[in-house]
Motif scaffolding. Structure first.
Motif, PDB file in Angstrom:
ATOM      1  N   ALA A  92     -11.499   6.834   1.957  1.00 45.90           N
ATOM      2  CA  ALA A  92     -12.687   7.462   1.362  1.00 45.90           C
ATOM      3  C   ALA A  92     -13.796   6.439   1.153  1.00 45.90           C
ATOM      4  CB  ALA A  92     -12.314   8.124   0.035  1.00 45.90           C
ATOM      5  N   GLU A  93     -13.447   5.234   0.688  1.00 46.63           N
ATOM      6  CA  GLU A  93     -14.450   4.189   0.470  1.00 46.63           C
ATOM      7  C   GLU A  93     -15.100   3.751   1.779  1.00 46.63           C
ATOM      8  OE1 GLU A  93     -13.093   0.840  -1.814  1.00 46.63           O
ATOM      9  OE2 GLU A  93     -12.317   2.121  -3.419  1.00 46.63           O
ATOM     10  N   ILE A  94     -14.294   3.581   2.823  1.00 49.81           N
ATOM     11  CA  ILE A  94     -14.829   3.163   4.124  1.00 49.81           C
ATOM     12  C   ILE A  94     -15.727   4.260   4.702  1.00 49.81           C
ATOM     13  CG2 ILE A  94     -14.220   2.569   6.501  1.00 49.81           C
ATOM     14  CD1 ILE A  94     -11.645   1.281   5.317  1.00 49.81           C
ATOM     15  N   ALA A  95     -15.289   5.513   4.594  1.00 50.45           N
ATOM     16  CA  ALA A  95     -16.094   6.632   5.084  1.00 50.45           C
ATOM     17  C   ALA A  95     -17.423   6.700   4.350  1.00 50.45           C
ATOM     18  CB  ALA A  95     -15.323   7.943   4.928  1.00 50.45           C
ATOM     19  N   ASP A  96     -17.403   6.451   3.052  1.00 52.71           N
ATOM     20  CA  ASP A  96     -18.631   6.459   2.261  1.00 52.71           C
ATOM     21  C   ASP A  96     -19.544   5.300   2.658  1.00 52.71           C
ATOM     22  OD1 ASP A  96     -20.284   7.493   0.142  1.00 52.71           O
ATOM     23  OD2 ASP A  96     -19.672   5.737  -1.030  1.00 52.71           O
ATOM     24  N   GLU A  97     -18.966   4.136   2.862  1.00 53.55           N
ATOM     25  CA  GLU A  97     -19.743   2.946   3.237  1.00 53.55           C
ATOM     26  C   GLU A  97     -20.473   3.135   4.570  1.00 53.55           C
ATOM     27  OE1 GLU A  97     -18.951  -1.726   4.456  1.00 53.55           O
ATOM     28  OE2 GLU A  97     -17.438  -0.659   3.284  1.00 53.55           O
ATOM     29  N   PHE A  98     -19.810   3.755   5.542  1.00 57.49           N
ATOM     30  CA  PHE A  98     -20.398   3.942   6.866  1.00 57.49           C
ATOM     31  C   PHE A  98     -21.051   5.305   7.047  1.00 57.49           C
ATOM     32  CE2 PHE A  98     -17.768   0.303   7.647  1.00 57.49           C
ATOM     33  CZ  PHE A  98     -18.465  -0.409   8.604  1.00 57.49           C
ATOM     34  N   GLY A  99     -20.976   6.154   6.029  1.00 58.31           N
ATOM     35  CA  GLY A  99     -21.558   7.488   6.126  1.00 58.31           C
ATOM     36  C   GLY A  99     -20.857   8.361   7.149  1.00 58.31           C
TER      37      GLY A  99
ATOM     38  N   ALA B  70       0.826  -1.210   0.000  1.00 64.36           N
ATOM     39  CA  ALA B  70       0.000   0.000   0.000  1.00 64.36           C
ATOM     40  C   ALA B  70       0.858   1.257   0.000  1.00 64.36           C
ATOM     41  CB  ALA B  70      -0.902   0.011   1.223  1.00 64.36           C
ATOM     42  N   ASP B  71       0.453   2.214  -0.827  1.00 65.05           N
ATOM     43  CA  ASP B  71       1.101   3.524  -0.823  1.00 65.05           C
ATOM     44  C   ASP B  71       0.082   4.552  -0.309  1.00 65.05           C
ATOM     45  OD1 ASP B  71      -0.647   3.705  -2.932  1.00 65.05           O
ATOM     46  OD2 ASP B  71       0.856   4.225  -4.433  1.00 65.05           O
ATOM     47  N   GLU B  72       0.502   5.793  -0.201  1.00 65.42           N
ATOM     48  CA  GLU B  72      -0.367   6.844   0.357  1.00 65.42           C
ATOM     49  C   GLU B  72      -1.656   7.012  -0.438  1.00 65.42           C
ATOM     50  OE1 GLU B  72       0.593   9.591   2.694  1.00 65.42           O
ATOM     51  OE2 GLU B  72       2.434   8.642   3.357  1.00 65.42           O
ATOM     52  N   ALA B  73      -1.578   6.907  -1.763  1.00 65.69           N
ATOM     53  CA  ALA B  73      -2.765   7.074  -2.613  1.00 65.69           C
ATOM     54  C   ALA B  73      -3.769   5.950  -2.349  1.00 65.69           C
ATOM     55  CB  ALA B  73      -2.366   7.106  -4.078  1.00 65.69           C
ATOM     56  N   TRP B  74      -3.284   4.710  -2.227  1.00 65.56           N
ATOM     57  CA  TRP B  74      -4.159   3.566  -1.974  1.00 65.56           C
ATOM     58  C   TRP B  74      -4.846   3.719  -0.616  1.00 65.56           C
ATOM     59  CZ3 TRP B  74      -4.734  -0.308   1.611  1.00 65.56           C
ATOM     60  CH2 TRP B  74      -5.562  -1.372   1.247  1.00 65.56           C
ATOM     61  N   ILE B  75      -4.079   4.140   0.388  1.00 66.39           N
ATOM     62  CA  ILE B  75      -4.637   4.323   1.733  1.00 66.39           C
ATOM     63  C   ILE B  75      -5.709   5.410   1.722  1.00 66.39           C
ATOM     64  CG2 ILE B  75      -4.089   5.129   4.074  1.00 66.39           C
ATOM     65  CD1 ILE B  75      -1.451   3.555   3.819  1.00 66.39           C
ATOM     66  N   ALA B  76      -5.445   6.529   1.049  1.00 66.11           N
ATOM     67  CA  ALA B  76      -6.429   7.609   0.965  1.00 66.11           C
ATOM     68  C   ALA B  76      -7.694   7.142   0.257  1.00 66.11           C
ATOM     69  CB  ALA B  76      -5.827   8.808   0.238  1.00 66.11           C
ATOM     70  N   GLU B  77      -7.540   6.345  -0.797  1.00 63.95           N
ATOM     71  CA  GLU B  77      -8.698   5.810  -1.538  1.00 63.95           C
ATOM     72  C   GLU B  77      -9.529   4.886  -0.645  1.00 63.95           C
ATOM     73  OE1 GLU B  77      -9.321   2.654  -5.150  1.00 63.95           O
ATOM     74  OE2 GLU B  77      -7.727   4.149  -5.378  1.00 63.95           O
ATOM     75  N   GLN B  78      -8.857   4.016   0.109  1.00 67.61           N
ATOM     76  CA  GLN B  78      -9.564   3.098   1.004  1.00 67.61           C
ATOM     77  C   GLN B  78     -10.281   3.851   2.122  1.00 67.61           C
ATOM     78  OE1 GLN B  78      -9.971  -0.276   0.600  1.00 67.61           O
ATOM     79  NE2 GLN B  78      -9.110   0.267  -1.384  1.00 67.61           N
TER      80      GLN B  78
END
Length: 135
Positions: A105-112, A95-103
């Motif tokens: 964002a996805e988790i935040a979106d999933e849980f609102g 994992a790099d910084e971009a991958w971590i930031a993307e994940q």
């Protein structure tokens, strides 16, 4: 509210069981692992101060402390009011910084999860890439 409930119920369960938070009481000292420790004001059990700023039981299985010795890390969705971990997601070894930031964002979106609402929080528990297998 707690005192009203406590007068109805016998003293069988400590306050921290209901509130899911321990309150330090008395002299604080450094534990074997270097963490700040003391006793809980309500239940009298040994507790330790975590990096997140709260107090947890010093004995027993601490998944975050265990993860620090793992080669991989994880994302942890925490309900701050209940003091519960709702979900854990592994962090890829490459994992790099971009991958971590993307994940994130996805988790935040999933849980609102919204940054203005502190009731849910995503913690990043990094692994120790220097870890080696002990067997």
């Amino acid at each position: 509210m707690y005192t009203q409930y406590r007068t109805i119920m016998p003293d069988t369960v400590d306050r921290c069981w209901y509130a899911r938070s321990h309150v330090p009481d008395g002299k604080r000292y450094r534990g074997e692992d270097g963490s700040l420790q003391c006793r809980c004001r309500h239940c009298g059990k040994r507790i330790r101060h975590t990096e997140a700023g709260d107090w947890r039981l010093a004995e027993g299985l601490d998944l975050d402390a265990l993860q620090e010795h793992s080669a991989t890390g994880h994302f942890c969705v925490v309900d701050m009011a209940a003091g519960m971990v709702l979900a854990r997601y592994p962090i890829a070894m490459d994992a790099d910084e971009a991958w971590i930031a993307e994940q994130l964002a996805e988790i935040a979106d999933e849980f609102g999860i919204d940054e203005s609402d502190p009731s849910l929080r995503i913690r990043v528990v990094p692994g120790n890439r220097e870890s080696r297998s002990a067997h």
